[in-house]
Design an enzyme around this catalytic site. Structure first.
Site, short mmCIF file in Angstrom:
data_model
loop_
_atom_site.label_atom_id
_atom_site.label_comp_id
_atom_site.label_asym_id
_atom_site.label_seq_id
_atom_site.Cartn_x
_atom_site.Cartn_y
_atom_site.Cartn_z
N VAL A 25 -14.91 10.84 10.13
CA VAL A 25 -14.67 9.46 10.76
C VAL A 25 -15.11 8.54 9.76
CG1 VAL A 25 -15.28 7.51 12.25
CG2 VAL A 25 -14.92 10.11 13.19
N ASP A 46 -25.28 9.20 3.49
CA ASP A 46 -25.23 10.39 4.45
C ASP A 46 -26.53 11.14 4.23
OD1 ASP A 46 -22.94 11.92 6.24
OD2 ASP A 46 -24.21 13.40 5.13
N PRO A 132 -21.69 8.49 22.19
CA PRO A 132 -21.04 7.64 23.26
C PRO A 132 -21.27 5.83 22.65
CG PRO A 132 -22.98 8.34 24.14
CD PRO A 132 -22.89 9.36 22.86
N VAL A 133 -19.98 5.44 22.25
CA VAL A 133 -20.56 4.26 21.36
C VAL A 133 -21.22 3.18 22.32
CG1 VAL A 133 -18.17 3.37 22.13
CG2 VAL A 133 -19.11 2.59 20.02
N SER A 154 -17.02 -0.18 18.53
CA SER A 154 -15.65 -0.24 18.50
C SER A 154 -15.01 -0.33 19.74
CB SER A 154 -15.16 0.96 17.73
OG SER A 154 -15.76 2.13 18.09
N ASP A 159 -8.63 2.96 22.67
CA ASP A 159 -7.98 3.29 23.86
C ASP A 159 -6.88 2.34 24.10
OD1 ASP A 159 -10.27 5.15 24.79
OD2 ASP A 159 -11.41 3.51 24.72
N THR A 160 -7.07 0.90 23.72
CA THR A 160 -6.21 -0.12 23.98
C THR A 160 -5.00 0.22 23.08
OG1 THR A 160 -7.68 -1.54 24.73
CG2 THR A 160 -5.60 -2.45 23.43
N ARG A 162 -4.00 3.23 22.12
CA ARG A 162 -3.35 4.10 22.33
C ARG A 162 -2.56 4.02 23.85
NH1 ARG A 162 -8.59 8.27 22.09
NH2 ARG A 162 -8.01 9.33 20.06
N HIS A 186 -15.83 3.21 26.78
CA HIS A 186 -14.96 4.04 25.97
C HIS A 186 -15.31 5.66 26.51
CE1 HIS A 186 -12.94 5.78 22.74
NE2 HIS A 186 -13.74 6.31 22.02
#
Length: 322
Positions: A25, A46, A132-133, A154, A159-160, A162, A186
């Site tokens: 990601v 990272d 979980p955002v 985010s 989802d919107t 999609r 989400h």
């Protein structure tokens, strides 16, 4: 010349982005930001420094043909003077898992990230992407203690996206004609706001009636289930999702870095909107240079509002259990 020296040669406050967590990601977000030339400077952070260096080098090799971004591997000290800090660090969802199955491990990771970030934070917006955002957005906001909305997630923007694509496919139309939104969590408690869905300004039920397409509970449920299970389906097929969210994050990053205010369903700590406090959920929000600058309160159907409150209650229970 080391990375810190190179970084110092850039003018601060000029579209500088840090990405914390350079898995699929984080790397996809860095690549998308570079290709779209949204950020001038991108530092990849990272715990696996070699991976960050490898991703930075791979992305930089294409910059002469696609943009002018300077991408490099760095450390938390490089977050100083960032305009946008994107947090992707966390364990990925495995096949068969829900986003909430990641709570324990990823909350611990978020706490470590914030503890490492805080000494070097000077200004800028923080965007949480890790899952979980909604829970992680609330945790990060509580720990950072910044003005409300400066830390946001985010949320339901993917989802919107999609849902918009699924409706467009059903109607055989371009996505440009479709206006639809998903709010709430989400995750499994997401709520499509069907009562406000429209096609070129025409309520979707009126549009379907006009063109002779069936529209009712069956169609709404089928589309909702498809959207809700889409992430799990992609993970089952290829092991991970990253391109879709990277594109959505670019849209948000452009609003923050280039001061192009947009309205998007993103997650931030609610302070009474829709009767909810102390929980981060997605609602239509004005996103700009300061993150979520205002949350909009729309009129939803009673069923949609009830579903939204159910998501709030369940997330509150999860936060209290931490």
């Amino acid at each position: 010349m080391n990375n810190s020296t190179i970084s110092a040669n850039f003018t601060t406050g000029k579209r500088k982005v840090a990405i914390i967590g350079v898995g699929y990601v984080g790397a996809s977000i860095a690549y998308a930001l570079t290709v779209r030339n949204i950020a001038r400077e991108i530092v990849l952070i990272d715990k696996d420094i070699q991976r960050a260096q490898g991703e930075a080098s791979d992305i930089r090799h294409g910059v002469p043909f696609m943009g002018t971004s300077f991408v490099y591997a760095g450390e938390y000290a490089d977050c100083t003077d960032c305009d946008l800090i994107i947090i992707c660090a966390g364990r990925n969802r495995r096949s068969g898992e829900t986003r909430r199955d990641l709570v324990d491990s990823n909350v611990d990771i978020m706490k470590n990230v914030i503890a490492s970030l805080k000494p070097y934070y000077t200004h800028g917006t923080i965007l949480v992407v890790a899952n979980p955002v909604d829970i992680l957005t609330q945790v990060a906001s509580d720990l950072m203690q910044l003005p409300n909305g400066r830390v946001f997630g985010s949320g339901c923007i993917l989802d919107t996206s999609r849902l918009t694509a699924c409706i467009a496919d059903y109607l055989s139309l371009s996505t440009d004609a479709v206006k639809a939104i998903v709010v709430g969590e989400h995750g499994d408690e997401q709520t499509p706001v069907w009562s406000r869905a429209a096609i070129a300004g025409v309520p979707i039920d009126e549009y379907c009636e006009a063109v002779g397409l069936p529209w009712g509970d069956t169609q709404r449920q089928t589309l909702h289930e498809k959207v809700r299970s889409m992430g799990a389906s992609i993970i089952c097929n290829k092991g991970k999702t990253h391109y879709g969210i990277a594109t959505c994050v670019c849209y948000l990053a452009d609003a923050v870095l280039n001061q192009r205010q947009i309205i998007a369903p993103v997650s931030s700590p609610l302070v009474g909107e829709y009767g909810v406090k102390g929980v981060s959920l997605s609602v239509p929000s004005i996103v700009g240079v300061n993150g979520v600058e205002r949350r909009l309160e729309e009129r939803w159907s009673e069923k949609e509002y009830a579903q939204f409150l159910t998501a709030a209650d369940r997330l509150r229970e999860c936060l209290e259990s931490l």
